[in-house]
Design a protein around this motif. Structure first.
Motif, PDB file in Angstrom:
ATOM      1  N   MET A  36       0.748  -1.227   0.091  1.00  0.00           N
ATOM      2  CA  MET A  36      -0.112  -0.236  -0.100  1.00  0.00           C
ATOM      3  C   MET A  36       0.743   1.005   0.139  1.00  0.00           C
ATOM      4  O   MET A  36       0.590   2.184  -0.688  1.00  0.00           O
ATOM      5  CB  MET A  36      -0.639   0.147   1.543  1.00  0.00           C
ATOM      6  CG  MET A  36      -2.557  -1.202   0.547  1.00  0.00           C
ATOM      7  SD  MET A  36      -2.634  -1.249   2.455  1.00  0.00           S
ATOM      8  CE  MET A  36      -3.879  -0.035   2.396  1.00  0.00           C
ATOM      9  N   ARG A  37       2.066   1.284   0.772  1.00  0.00           N
ATOM     10  CA  ARG A  37       2.388   1.996   0.401  1.00  0.00           C
ATOM     11  C   ARG A  37       3.011   2.755  -0.426  1.00  0.00           C
ATOM     12  O   ARG A  37       4.052   4.061  -1.086  1.00  0.00           O
ATOM     13  CB  ARG A  37       4.107   2.485   1.766  1.00  0.00           C
ATOM     14  CG  ARG A  37       3.735   3.332   3.026  1.00  0.00           C
ATOM     15  CD  ARG A  37       4.778   3.032   4.461  1.00  0.00           C
ATOM     16  NE  ARG A  37       5.416   1.831   4.816  1.00  0.00           N
ATOM     17  CZ  ARG A  37       5.290   1.181   5.515  1.00  0.00           C
ATOM     18  NH1 ARG A  37       4.222   1.804   6.001  1.00  0.00           N
ATOM     19  NH2 ARG A  37       6.080  -0.033   5.919  1.00  0.00           N
ATOM     20  N   ARG A  38       3.772   1.535  -0.823  1.00  0.00           N
ATOM     21  CA  ARG A  38       4.011   1.567  -2.450  1.00  0.00           C
ATOM     22  C   ARG A  38       3.803   2.088  -3.377  1.00  0.00           C
ATOM     23  O   ARG A  38       4.150   2.893  -4.460  1.00  0.00           O
ATOM     24  CB  ARG A  38       5.749  -0.031  -2.936  1.00  0.00           C
ATOM     25  CG  ARG A  38       5.632  -0.119  -3.945  1.00  0.00           C
ATOM     26  CD  ARG A  38       6.325  -0.648  -4.310  1.00  0.00           C
ATOM     27  NE  ARG A  38       7.445  -1.316  -2.833  1.00  0.00           N
ATOM     28  CZ  ARG A  38       7.905  -2.550  -3.257  1.00  0.00           C
ATOM     29  NH1 ARG A  38       7.566  -3.705  -4.172  1.00  0.00           N
ATOM     30  NH2 ARG A  38       9.060  -2.898  -1.972  1.00  0.00           N
ATOM     31  N   HIS A  39       2.653   1.607  -3.627  1.00  0.00           N
ATOM     32  CA  HIS A  39       1.593   2.205  -4.609  1.00  0.00           C
ATOM     33  C   HIS A  39       0.803   3.251  -4.280  1.00  0.00           C
ATOM     34  O   HIS A  39      -0.109   3.620  -4.987  1.00  0.00           O
ATOM     35  CB  HIS A  39       1.151   0.992  -5.211  1.00  0.00           C
ATOM     36  CG  HIS A  39       1.551  -0.181  -5.813  1.00  0.00           C
ATOM     37  ND1 HIS A  39       2.575  -0.017  -6.799  1.00  0.00           N
ATOM     38  CD2 HIS A  39       2.280  -1.541  -5.517  1.00  0.00           C
ATOM     39  CE1 HIS A  39       3.180  -0.966  -6.824  1.00  0.00           C
ATOM     40  NE2 HIS A  39       3.542  -1.949  -6.465  1.00  0.00           N
ATOM     41  N   ASN A  40       0.580   3.779  -3.610  1.00  0.00           N
ATOM     42  CA  ASN A  40      -0.454   4.503  -2.406  1.00  0.00           C
ATOM     43  C   ASN A  40      -0.505   5.885  -3.562  1.00  0.00           C
ATOM     44  O   ASN A  40      -1.774   6.576  -3.708  1.00  0.00           O
ATOM     45  CB  ASN A  40      -0.579   5.180  -1.354  1.00  0.00           C
ATOM     46  CG  ASN A  40      -1.399   5.379  -0.338  1.00  0.00           C
ATOM     47  OD1 ASN A  40      -3.456   5.114  -0.884  1.00  0.00           O
ATOM     48  ND2 ASN A  40      -1.251   6.742   0.458  1.00  0.00           N
ATOM     49  N   ARG A  41       0.800   6.321  -3.867  1.00  0.00           N
ATOM     50  CA  ARG A  41       0.962   8.077  -4.498  1.00  0.00           C
ATOM     51  C   ARG A  41       0.194   7.622  -5.960  1.00  0.00           C
ATOM     52  O   ARG A  41      -0.139   8.793  -6.097  1.00  0.00           O
ATOM     53  CB  ARG A  41       2.332   8.342  -5.127  1.00  0.00           C
ATOM     54  CG  ARG A  41       2.196  10.031  -5.646  1.00  0.00           C
ATOM     55  CD  ARG A  41       3.744  10.717  -5.085  1.00  0.00           C
ATOM     56  NE  ARG A  41       3.964  10.664  -4.088  1.00  0.00           N
ATOM     57  CZ  ARG A  41       5.222  10.691  -2.994  1.00  0.00           C
ATOM     58  NH1 ARG A  41       6.278  10.313  -4.539  1.00  0.00           N
ATOM     59  NH2 ARG A  41       5.386  11.199  -2.313  1.00  0.00           N
ATOM     60  N   THR A  42       0.621   6.729  -7.221  1.00  0.00           N
ATOM     61  CA  THR A  42       0.262   6.568  -7.705  1.00  0.00           C
ATOM     62  C   THR A  42      -1.331   5.810  -8.008  1.00  0.00           C
ATOM     63  O   THR A  42      -2.562   6.683  -9.015  1.00  0.00           O
ATOM     64  CB  THR A  42       0.745   5.360  -9.074  1.00  0.00           C
ATOM     65  OG1 THR A  42       2.259   5.559  -8.325  1.00  0.00           O
ATOM     66  CG2 THR A  42       0.343   4.568 -10.142  1.00  0.00           C
ATOM     67  N   LEU A  43      -2.032   5.518  -7.119  1.00  0.00           N
ATOM     68  CA  LEU A  43      -3.492   5.281  -6.901  1.00  0.00           C
ATOM     69  C   LEU A  43      -3.596   6.542  -6.357  1.00  0.00           C
ATOM     70  O   LEU A  43      -5.138   6.630  -7.154  1.00  0.00           O
ATOM     71  CB  LEU A  43      -4.281   3.657  -5.847  1.00  0.00           C
ATOM     72  CG  LEU A  43      -3.380   2.654  -6.526  1.00  0.00           C
ATOM     73  CD1 LEU A  43      -3.558   1.945  -5.511  1.00  0.00           C
ATOM     74  CD2 LEU A  43      -3.388   2.180  -7.979  1.00  0.00           C
ATOM     75  N   TYR A  44      -3.725   7.075  -6.071  1.00  0.00           N
ATOM     76  CA  TYR A  44      -4.346   8.229  -5.224  1.00  0.00           C
ATOM     77  C   TYR A  44      -4.001   9.327  -6.582  1.00  0.00           C
ATOM     78  O   TYR A  44      -5.523  10.102  -7.327  1.00  0.00           O
ATOM     79  CB  TYR A  44      -3.734   9.199  -4.844  1.00  0.00           C
ATOM     80  CG  TYR A  44      -3.827  10.462  -4.039  1.00  0.00           C
ATOM     81  CD1 TYR A  44      -5.802  11.209  -3.096  1.00  0.00           C
ATOM     82  CD2 TYR A  44      -3.417  12.096  -4.373  1.00  0.00           C
ATOM     83  CE1 TYR A  44      -6.053  12.246  -2.978  1.00  0.00           C
ATOM     84  CE2 TYR A  44      -4.661  12.361  -3.946  1.00  0.00           C
ATOM     85  CZ  TYR A  44      -5.396  13.076  -3.516  1.00  0.00           C
ATOM     86  OH  TYR A  44      -6.097  14.136  -2.645  1.00  0.00           O
ATOM     87  N   ARG A  45      -3.275   9.433  -7.066  1.00  0.00           N
ATOM     88  CA  ARG A  45      -3.265   9.979  -8.838  1.00  0.00           C
ATOM     89  C   ARG A  45      -3.929  10.085  -9.493  1.00  0.00           C
ATOM     90  O   ARG A  45      -4.718  10.837 -10.371  1.00  0.00           O
ATOM     91  CB  ARG A  45      -1.236  10.753  -9.126  1.00  0.00           C
ATOM     92  CG  ARG A  45      -1.400  10.995  -7.859  1.00  0.00           C
ATOM     93  CD  ARG A  45       0.389  11.335  -8.455  1.00  0.00           C
ATOM     94  NE  ARG A  45       1.041  12.464  -7.809  1.00  0.00           N
ATOM     95  CZ  ARG A  45       2.791  12.336  -7.698  1.00  0.00           C
ATOM     96  NH1 ARG A  45       3.472  11.812  -9.318  1.00  0.00           N
ATOM     97  NH2 ARG A  45       3.118  13.168  -7.304  1.00  0.00           N
ATOM     98  N   THR A  46      -4.264   8.822 -10.182  1.00  0.00           N
ATOM     99  CA  THR A  46      -5.014   8.309 -10.608  1.00  0.00           C
ATOM    100  C   THR A  46      -6.836   8.327 -10.247  1.00  0.00           C
ATOM    101  O   THR A  46      -7.836   9.527 -10.766  1.00  0.00           O
ATOM    102  CB  THR A  46      -5.140   6.907 -10.875  1.00  0.00           C
ATOM    103  OG1 THR A  46      -4.059   6.031 -11.081  1.00  0.00           O
ATOM    104  CG2 THR A  46      -6.078   5.750 -11.852  1.00  0.00           C
TER     105      THR A  46
END
Length: 153
Positions: A36-46
């Motif tokens: 979750m920490r690794r992918h959170n920024r990308t998912l939020y931006r999407t």
């Protein structure tokens, strides 16, 4: 105990997505947290790019993580995990946007409905007339919004 958890988190951060996915499927919540920490920024931006709303984007990311976790066993690793997560997030955001578009209610701003007059400005250029009409429009909108029921907020 906190030190052991911190060491496990550091170790989890060095693992690949494939390794973290396998550990998450085995019930390792530290591995899930690392994913979750690794992918959170990308998912939020999407989600934010689709919805244009911070709070809605956060909700969508949470929902996407829940759906991904529930479907993790069906992830076939034919693409990168990040691609799969982005697709889940985008689908969730698009569904939310469609739902809110269907739920949108158009309230006419005509003089009969508001009991007020709205005049188009004589010029499209910035100036005192445009500013005054902008202020009047804001007041009319605020008055109309104040009159909406809770179902429309």
């Amino acid at each position: 105990m906190a030190m052991k958890t911190a060491i496990r988190q550091e170790a989890a951060e060095r693992l690949t997505d494939t390794q973290l996915t396998a550990r998450t499927q085995a019930g390792d919540m530290v591995a899930l947290e690392a994913l979750m920490r690794r992918h959170n920024r990308t998912l939020y931006r999407t989600a934010r790019a689709i919805l244009r709303d911070d709070a809605e984007a956060e909700d969508v990311v949470q929902e996407a993580y829940l759906k991904a976790y529930a479907a993790l066993g069906s992830f076939r690793a034919e693409s990168k995990l990040s691609t799969w997560l982005v697709r889940i997030t985008a689908n969730e955001a698009l569904m939310r946007r469609r739902k809110s578009a269907r739920a949108a209610v158009v309230v006419p701003m005509d003089a009969a409905g508001a009991g007020e007059q709205w005049e188009e400005p004589m010029s499209d250029e910035a100036g005192p007339e445009r500013n005054a009409l902008g202020g009047e429009m804001r007041q009319m909108l605020e008055k109309r919004m104040d009159g909406l029921t809770d179902d429309h907020h």
